[in-house]
Motif scaffolding. Structure first.
Motif, PDB file in Angstrom:
ATOM      1  N   GLU A   3       0.316  -4.311  13.614  1.00 31.65           N
ATOM      2  CA  GLU A   3       1.176  -4.301  12.430  1.00 31.65           C
ATOM      3  C   GLU A   3       1.643  -2.877  12.138  1.00 31.65           C
ATOM      4  N   TYR A   4       2.945  -2.726  11.946  1.00 31.34           N
ATOM      5  CA  TYR A   4       3.458  -1.402  11.609  1.00 31.34           C
ATOM      6  C   TYR A   4       3.165  -1.084  10.152  1.00 31.34           C
ATOM      7  N   GLU A   5       3.148   0.219   9.885  1.00 31.31           N
ATOM      8  CA  GLU A   5       2.851   0.720   8.545  1.00 31.31           C
ATOM      9  C   GLU A   5       3.969   1.670   8.154  1.00 31.31           C
ATOM     10  N   ILE A   6       4.416   1.586   6.914  1.00 27.98           N
ATOM     11  CA  ILE A   6       5.428   2.509   6.398  1.00 27.98           C
ATOM     12  C   ILE A   6       4.793   3.294   5.259  1.00 27.98           C
ATOM     13  N   GLY A   7       4.996   4.603   5.275  1.00 28.43           N
ATOM     14  CA  GLY A   7       4.443   5.456   4.239  1.00 28.43           C
ATOM     15  C   GLY A   7       5.409   6.574   3.906  1.00 28.43           C
TER      16      GLY A   7
ATOM     17  N   GLY B 239      11.221  12.485   4.013  1.00 30.24           N
ATOM     18  CA  GLY B 239      11.493  11.054   4.064  1.00 30.24           C
ATOM     19  C   GLY B 239      10.262  10.226   4.299  1.00 30.24           C
ATOM     20  N   LYS B 240      10.512   8.999   4.682  1.00 33.37           N
ATOM     21  CA  LYS B 240       9.438   8.055   4.966  1.00 33.37           C
ATOM     22  C   LYS B 240       9.102   8.083   6.444  1.00 33.37           C
ATOM     23  N   TYR B 241       7.962   7.469   6.764  1.00 34.41           N
ATOM     24  CA  TYR B 241       7.560   7.376   8.165  1.00 34.41           C
ATOM     25  C   TYR B 241       7.096   5.960   8.473  1.00 34.41           C
ATOM     26  N   MET B 242       7.074   5.660   9.753  1.00 31.98           N
ATOM     27  CA  MET B 242       6.554   4.395  10.252  1.00 31.98           C
ATOM     28  C   MET B 242       5.588   4.699  11.383  1.00 31.98           C
ATOM     29  N   ILE B 243       4.464   4.014  11.393  1.00 30.14           N
ATOM     30  CA  ILE B 243       3.520   4.109  12.500  1.00 30.14           C
ATOM     31  C   ILE B 243       3.375   2.716  13.095  1.00 30.14           C
ATOM     32  N   VAL B 244       3.566   2.627  14.407  1.00 29.13           N
ATOM     33  CA  VAL B 244       3.351   1.369  15.121  1.00 29.13           C
ATOM     34  C   VAL B 244       2.161   1.598  16.053  1.00 29.13           C
ATOM     35  N   PRO B 245       1.035   0.924  15.772  1.00 28.01           N
ATOM     36  CA  PRO B 245      -0.144   1.088  16.635  1.00 28.01           C
ATOM     37  C   PRO B 245      -0.085   0.123  17.822  1.00 28.01           C
ATOM     38  N   PHE B 246      -0.718   0.508  18.908  1.00 30.93           N
ATOM     39  CA  PHE B 246      -0.786  -0.326  20.106  1.00 30.93           C
ATOM     40  C   PHE B 246      -2.209  -0.331  20.631  1.00 30.93           C
ATOM     41  N   GLN B 247      -2.612  -1.440  21.197  1.00 31.16           N
ATOM     42  CA  GLN B 247      -3.878  -1.568  21.896  1.00 31.16           C
ATOM     43  C   GLN B 247      -3.571  -1.694  23.384  1.00 31.16           C
ATOM     44  N   LEU B 248      -4.323  -0.973  24.174  1.00 30.33           N
ATOM     45  CA  LEU B 248      -4.168  -1.017  25.617  1.00 30.33           C
ATOM     46  C   LEU B 248      -5.569  -1.042  26.209  1.00 30.33           C
ATOM     47  N   ASP B 249      -5.992  -2.199  26.648  1.00 22.84           N
ATOM     48  CA  ASP B 249      -7.347  -2.367  27.173  1.00 22.84           C
ATOM     49  C   ASP B 249      -8.397  -1.806  26.220  1.00 22.84           C
ATOM     50  N   GLY B 250      -8.270  -2.145  24.939  1.00 19.45           N
ATOM     51  CA  GLY B 250      -9.247  -1.731  23.941  1.00 19.45           C
ATOM     52  C   GLY B 250      -9.065  -0.315  23.406  1.00 19.45           C
ATOM     53  N   GLN B 251      -8.066   0.403  23.904  1.00 19.48           N
ATOM     54  CA  GLN B 251      -7.809   1.769  23.436  1.00 19.48           C
ATOM     55  C   GLN B 251      -6.574   1.773  22.535  1.00 19.48           C
ATOM     56  N   LEU B 252      -6.647   2.570  21.475  1.00 20.57           N
ATOM     57  CA  LEU B 252      -5.562   2.657  20.509  1.00 20.57           C
ATOM     58  C   LEU B 252      -4.656   3.836  20.837  1.00 20.57           C
ATOM     59  N   PHE B 253      -3.334   3.629  20.744  1.00 22.32           N
ATOM     60  CA  PHE B 253      -2.393   4.742  20.705  1.00 22.32           C
ATOM     61  C   PHE B 253      -1.318   4.389  19.693  1.00 22.32           C
ATOM     62  N   GLN B 254      -0.559   5.393  19.265  1.00 21.64           N
ATOM     63  CA  GLN B 254       0.395   5.206  18.176  1.00 21.64           C
ATOM     64  C   GLN B 254       1.768   5.757  18.519  1.00 21.64           C
TER      65      GLN B 254
END
Length: 177
Positions: free
Chosen positions: A45-49, A149-164
């Motif tokens: 889920e993406y996050e906006i802040g 301004g605002k930002y968006m972070i989209v997290p990803f899982q890749l074989d149990g590892q997180l990157f953004q």
């Protein structure tokens, strides 16, 4: 559309931090990871802040983005472990991944992902220009973005590892600072 002395002047569409952009980011990341490394990156889920945010990683690709009256930053933040697990897919399992290899790989991955995002957005009418990516490294480094301004972070899982993937935007409304 504005009228100026009988001529129509079309204002450029300004990019927004929304579900469409999050989907473009997710599609570009999934496509780049699958085509290059034959792995499946799963978007979260993406996050906006708003305001300053610090992203943690070991290797980050950072690229500037501009459009008429818009400025922004795009960043891809990964751990060295994630990069080390990805690279053998293309260089072979017998080769040890060095720091320099990880830096080069993240620069290339950043180019691929954000080039695809730019292309997808261009197909929707956005005239964006991307800068040359730079890569920031260091165990547990922080990428801090200071912007208005605002930002968006989209997290990803890749074989149990997180990157953004991080996007920050600021639209200049023409008000003097």
């Amino acid at each position: 559309m504005r009228q100026e002395k009988g001529l129509a002047k079309v204002e450029p569409m300004h990019l927004s931090l929304d579900a469409s952009l999050a989907a473009d980011i997710a599609n570009a990341v999934k496509r780049a990871m699958h085509e290059t490394f034959n792995v499946n990156a799963i978007p979260g889920e993406y996050e906006i802040g708003e305001g300053m945010v610090s992203l943690v990683g070991d290797v980050s690709g950072v690229i500037g983005m501009v459009q008429t009256r818009l400025e922004g930053t795009l960043a891809l933040c990964l751990t060295f472990e994630t990069v080390r697990d990805l690279l053998p897919q293309v260089i072979g399992k017998a080769i040890s991944v060095t720091h320099e290899m990880a830096v080069d790989a993240v620069g290339e991955i950043t180019n691929m992902i954000f080039g695809q995002i730019k292309s997808d957005l261009g197909n929707r009418g956005y005239a964006l220009r991307l800068g040359i990516p730079c890569v920031v490294t260091g165990k547990g480094h922080f990428v801090s973005h200071f912007h208005r301004g605002k930002y968006m972070i989209v997290p990803f899982q890749l074989d149990g590892q997180l990157f953004q993937v991080y996007v920050a935007l600021h639209v200049d409304d023409g008000t003097p600072r």
